[in-house]
Design an enzyme around this catalytic site. Structure first.
Site, mmCIF file in Angstrom:
data_model
loop_
_atom_site.group_PDB
_atom_site.id
_atom_site.type_symbol
_atom_site.label_atom_id
_atom_site.label_comp_id
_atom_site.label_asym_id
_atom_site.label_seq_id
_atom_site.Cartn_x
_atom_site.Cartn_y
_atom_site.Cartn_z
ATOM 1 N N ASP A 75 0.785 -11.148 5.059
ATOM 2 C CA ASP A 75 0.359 -10.114 6.020
ATOM 3 C C ASP A 75 0.521 -8.757 5.328
ATOM 4 O OD1 ASP A 75 1.004 -9.568 9.578
ATOM 5 O OD2 ASP A 75 0.082 -8.238 8.107
ATOM 6 N N ASP B 254 -6.264 -8.786 7.604
ATOM 7 C CA ASP B 254 -5.161 -8.580 6.657
ATOM 8 C C ASP B 254 -4.156 -9.732 6.605
ATOM 9 O OD1 ASP B 254 -3.679 -8.122 9.010
ATOM 10 O OD2 ASP B 254 -2.461 -6.590 8.051
ATOM 11 N N GLU B 255 -4.578 -10.904 7.043
ATOM 12 C CA GLU B 255 -3.650 -12.046 7.045
ATOM 13 C C GLU B 255 -4.290 -13.305 6.486
ATOM 14 O OE1 GLU B 255 -1.801 -12.931 10.864
ATOM 15 O OE2 GLU B 255 -2.107 -10.834 11.389
HETATM 16 P P1 TTP Z 1 -1.367 -5.841 11.898
HETATM 17 O O1 TTP Z 1 -1.162 -6.743 10.717
HETATM 18 O O2 TTP Z 1 -0.913 -6.305 13.233
HETATM 19 O O3 TTP Z 1 -0.665 -4.428 11.652
HETATM 20 P P2 TTP Z 1 -0.483 -3.589 10.323
HETATM 21 O O4 TTP Z 1 -0.999 -4.312 9.137
HETATM 22 O O5 TTP Z 1 -1.051 -2.236 10.549
HETATM 23 O O6 TTP Z 1 1.075 -3.401 10.250
HETATM 24 P P3 TTP Z 1 2.191 -4.482 9.861
HETATM 25 O O7 TTP Z 1 1.481 -5.770 9.548
HETATM 26 O O8 TTP Z 1 2.863 -3.909 8.652
HETATM 27 O O9 TTP Z 1 3.081 -4.566 11.052
HETATM 28 O O10 TTP Z 1 -2.899 -5.496 12.037
HETATM 29 C C1 TTP Z 1 -3.765 -5.329 10.908
HETATM 30 C C2 TTP Z 1 -4.725 -4.203 11.154
HETATM 31 O O11 TTP Z 1 -5.475 -4.424 12.337
HETATM 32 C C3 TTP Z 1 -4.053 -2.857 11.355
HETATM 33 O O12 TTP Z 1 -3.788 -2.188 10.123
HETATM 34 C C4 TTP Z 1 -5.018 -2.124 12.230
HETATM 35 C C5 TTP Z 1 -5.725 -3.204 13.020
HETATM 36 N N1 TTP Z 1 -5.199 -3.210 14.399
HETATM 37 C C6 TTP Z 1 -5.867 -2.485 15.381
HETATM 38 O O13 TTP Z 1 -6.903 -1.872 15.108
HETATM 39 N N2 TTP Z 1 -5.357 -2.467 16.666
HETATM 40 C C7 TTP Z 1 -4.208 -3.134 17.006
HETATM 41 O O14 TTP Z 1 -3.774 -3.083 18.184
HETATM 42 C C8 TTP Z 1 -3.516 -3.882 15.985
HETATM 43 C C9 TTP Z 1 -2.241 -4.614 16.317
HETATM 44 C C10 TTP Z 1 -4.042 -3.883 14.707
HETATM 45 MG MG MG Z 2 -0.478 -6.311 8.728
#
Ligand code: TTP
Ligand code: MG
Length: 356
Positions: free
Chosen positions: A8, A106-107
């Protein structure tokens, strides 16, 4: 024994922006709607870890984020950039296992059972993190476990730049103290229902009588029982690319001006279509999301008889879906368009819907 790895990326959208604009490094960065000096009405998509220190998080109203940290850099969503970085990162990750499954922008899951031990899997994870950081300048967090459920929870356990390996004999001690919300599929509603049964941790859930759970939740009750005990047999399955692309807009003021709604849909569709053309993506399903002034949220979707990639088809489909809401007297707060059932580079791939 299986060994599964979950990758992630950290604060992904924000990390991409900081990479492009090194002057932002170390400063709080918030991605999302325009804060308009505190009067903006949209939400935060994500923010980097410096901004999180101020209490800002995904989904928070942008006006509140602005109040918490007015000097943060507020940037609009540049989906095309994130999409490109994501593709390159996934290309790197893909090399580390034949069994690879991208599960969001992103996963990804990797089945690394060919490693002879968890130590070896940890070394592989370390190399993967390093290669992503060397080549793309962004950090990531990785979880390793005996199945996808444990690996995913583990990747979230230590962030940013974390690496958490949960060996099979540690699965229960790792999961039991966590809030039930951490399990796949447990959203706010299930969490609230479980709360009424005095279940707040995964351990509480695991100890709860499975028959009572199934009588309350049906099949989902059994699934909850299995998950809480760390059991997840699902395989890492190749699903190419991300599964859907969407955008939404929160209006300055709630509205039932049909012309404004139509124009907004056209603009969103035009935006999405631009990404499609550049990336040679086609879609078959279009979903329209409408949130009314009272926050009641509805979606309607339609699937075309063939793949499309053009703006006009997308606009027409979204307009048609909007008609299904024409009878509503309520004002609209937010409108969104999402496409799914995607094909890439001309090849048809079967994809599951994955909403964010
Ligand atoms: P996440 O992997 O949930 O969040 P992140 O990568 O920003 O942070 P981390 O993993 O370090 O906790 O989501 C991936 C991307 O998806 C995030 O960068 C932006 C997008 N996203 C949104 O647009 N709205 C949301 O509510 C969420 C949770 C994520
Ligand atoms: Mg993330």
């Amino acid at each position: 024994m299986r060994i599964i790895l979950h990758l992630d990326l950290d604060a992904f959208f924000a990390a991409c922006e900081v990479r492009e604009k090194p002057e932002l490094k170390g400063k709080p960065v918030v991605i999302g709607a325009d804060p308009k000096g505190g009067r903006g009405r949209g939400v935060v998509s994500t923010c980097n870890y410096s901004a999180r220190e101020y209490g800002i998080h995904s989904g928070m109203p942008i006006s509140q984020a602005h109040r918490l940290c007015p000097h943060a850099a507020f940037l609009p969503v540049n989906f095309r950039l994130y999409w490109q970085v994501s593709e390159r990162v996934m290309m790197i990750a893909r090399k580390y296992s034949e069994k690879f499954q991208q599960s969001s922008i992103d996963e990804a899951f990797l089945d690394v059972s060919s490693c002879s031990s968890f130590e070896q899997a940890e070394q592989l994870a370390q190399r993967l993190k390093q290669e992503i950081s060397d080549n793309e300048g962004i950090t990531s967090s990785i979880g390793i476990g005996e199945n996808k459920l444990v690996a995913k929870i583990a990747s979230d356990y230590r962030k940013p730049d974390g690496l958490t390996a949960v060996r099979p004999e540690q699965t229960k001690e790792f999961l039991f103290p966590l809030p039930v919300r951490k399990l796949y599929g447990v959203g706010r509603k299930t969490e609230q229902l479980l709360q009424t049964l005095d279940i707040s941790t995964v351990g509480d859930l695991a100890a709860y009588d499975v028959q009572s759970l199934t009588s309350l939740f049906g099949k989902w009750g059994l699934q909850l029982h299995l998950f809480s005990n760390g059991i997840d047999e699902s395989a890492v399955e190749e699903v190419e690319g991300i599964q859907s692309i969407g955008r939404e807009v929160t209006f300055e003021e709630d509205t039932n001006d049909l012309m404004l709604l139509n124009e907004t849909i056209d603009a969103i569709a035009g935006d999405i279509a631009e990404t499609l053309q550049e990336e040679r993506i086609r879609f078959r399903t279009v979903t329209l999301k409408v949130r009314f002034e009272n926050f009641e949220t509805h979606t309607r979707q339609l699937t075309l008889g063939r793949d499309a990639a053009d703006k006009e088809t997308l606009q027409a489909a979204a307009q048609e879906l909007l008609l299904k809401f024409a009878d509503s007297k309520k004002k609209v707060r937010l409108i969104g368009v999402r496409i799914s059932n995607l094909s890439f580079g001309g090849k048809q791939k079967s994809l599951n819907e994955y909403g964010t």
